[in-house]
Design a protein around this motif. Structure first.
Motif, PDB file in Angstrom:
ATOM      1  N   PHE A  13       0.795  -0.814  -0.077  1.00 42.25           N
ATOM      2  CA  PHE A  13       0.097   0.151   0.322  1.00 42.25           C
ATOM      3  C   PHE A  13       0.784   1.606  -0.057  1.00 42.25           C
ATOM      4  O   PHE A  13       1.666   0.590   0.895  1.00 42.25           O
ATOM      5  CB  PHE A  13      -1.066   0.314   0.925  1.00 42.25           C
ATOM      6  N   GLN A  20      -3.222  -0.059   7.882  1.00 39.87           N
ATOM      7  CA  GLN A  20      -3.453  -1.843   7.839  1.00 39.87           C
ATOM      8  C   GLN A  20      -3.312  -2.752   8.438  1.00 39.87           C
ATOM      9  O   GLN A  20      -2.266  -3.270   9.607  1.00 39.87           O
ATOM     10  CB  GLN A  20      -2.875  -2.179   6.939  1.00 39.87           C
ATOM     11  N   LYS A 115      -8.624   0.952   8.932  1.00 41.53           N
ATOM     12  CA  LYS A 115      -8.234  -0.368   9.845  1.00 41.53           C
ATOM     13  C   LYS A 115      -8.566  -1.780   8.279  1.00 41.53           C
ATOM     14  O   LYS A 115      -8.616  -2.738   9.040  1.00 41.53           O
ATOM     15  CB  LYS A 115      -8.260  -0.398  10.857  1.00 41.53           C
ATOM     16  N   LEU A 118      -4.188  -6.990   5.680  1.00 46.25           N
ATOM     17  CA  LEU A 118      -3.816  -7.487   4.181  1.00 46.25           C
ATOM     18  C   LEU A 118      -3.472  -9.123   4.643  1.00 46.25           C
ATOM     19  O   LEU A 118      -3.659  -9.074   5.338  1.00 46.25           O
ATOM     20  CB  LEU A 118      -2.711  -6.562   4.531  1.00 46.25           C
TER      21      LEU A 118
END
Length: 118
Positions: A13, A20, A115, A118
Motif C-alpha cells: 500500500f 493496515q 483499518k 492485508l
C-alpha cells in the motif's frame, strides 16, 4: 500460525495515515502504517498508544512537553489520557498495536481510519 514479513506488507500500500491490520494479538490489532506530515492532536481515554518505528524518523509532540524524536528501531508508548500528535518530515513506516475497535483518531475531529486487513 505463520511468519509475517513487514517489508512485504508495507510494500502492498502507499496511502498515508491509513493503518493496515497484519495480525491479531490477544484483543489487539497489529498494524503497519506509513505517514508524512502531522496528525491532529488527540488522546485515547482508555488505552495506551504503541508506536514502533520500522523505517525513518517520527516526532511525537506531547502537550506541555518538549517533542520527542523516535528513530528506526525505537518504540514509544503514549499513556492513556495524554494528548499527543505523531508527525514526520519525511515518510516514516511504523508498527502499531491497538485494541480492536479503538479509533486511531482518538478524540480528534478527524474521522478514524477503516483499518483494512492485508
Amino acid at each position: 500460525m505463520k511468519s509475517i514479513n513487514l517489508q512485504d506488507k508495507l510494500g502492498q500500500f502507499s496511502a498515508h495515515w491509513e493503518p493496515q491490520v497484519i495480525a491479531d494479538y490477544n484483543q489487539n490489532d497489529v498494524m503497519v502504517v506509513k505517514f508524512i506530515g502531522e496528525y491532529p492532536f488527540h488522546k485515547h481515554e482508555t488505552t495506551d498508544d504503541f508506536f514502533l518505528v520500522l523505517e525513518g524518523e517520527m516526532i511525537m509532540d506531547i502537550e506541555g512537553e518538549p517533542s520527542k524524536t523516535v528513530k528506526a528501531g525505537e518504540l514509544f508508548v503514549v499513556p492513556k489520557g495524554v494528548v499527543h500528535r505523531p508527525r514526520a518530515e519525511q515518510e516514516v513506516k511504523v508498527l502499531l498495536i491497538e485494541p480492536k475497535g479503538e479509533p486511531n483518531s482518538g478524540d480528534s475531529d478527524r474521522p478514524p481510519a477503516t483499518k483494512p486487513r492485508l
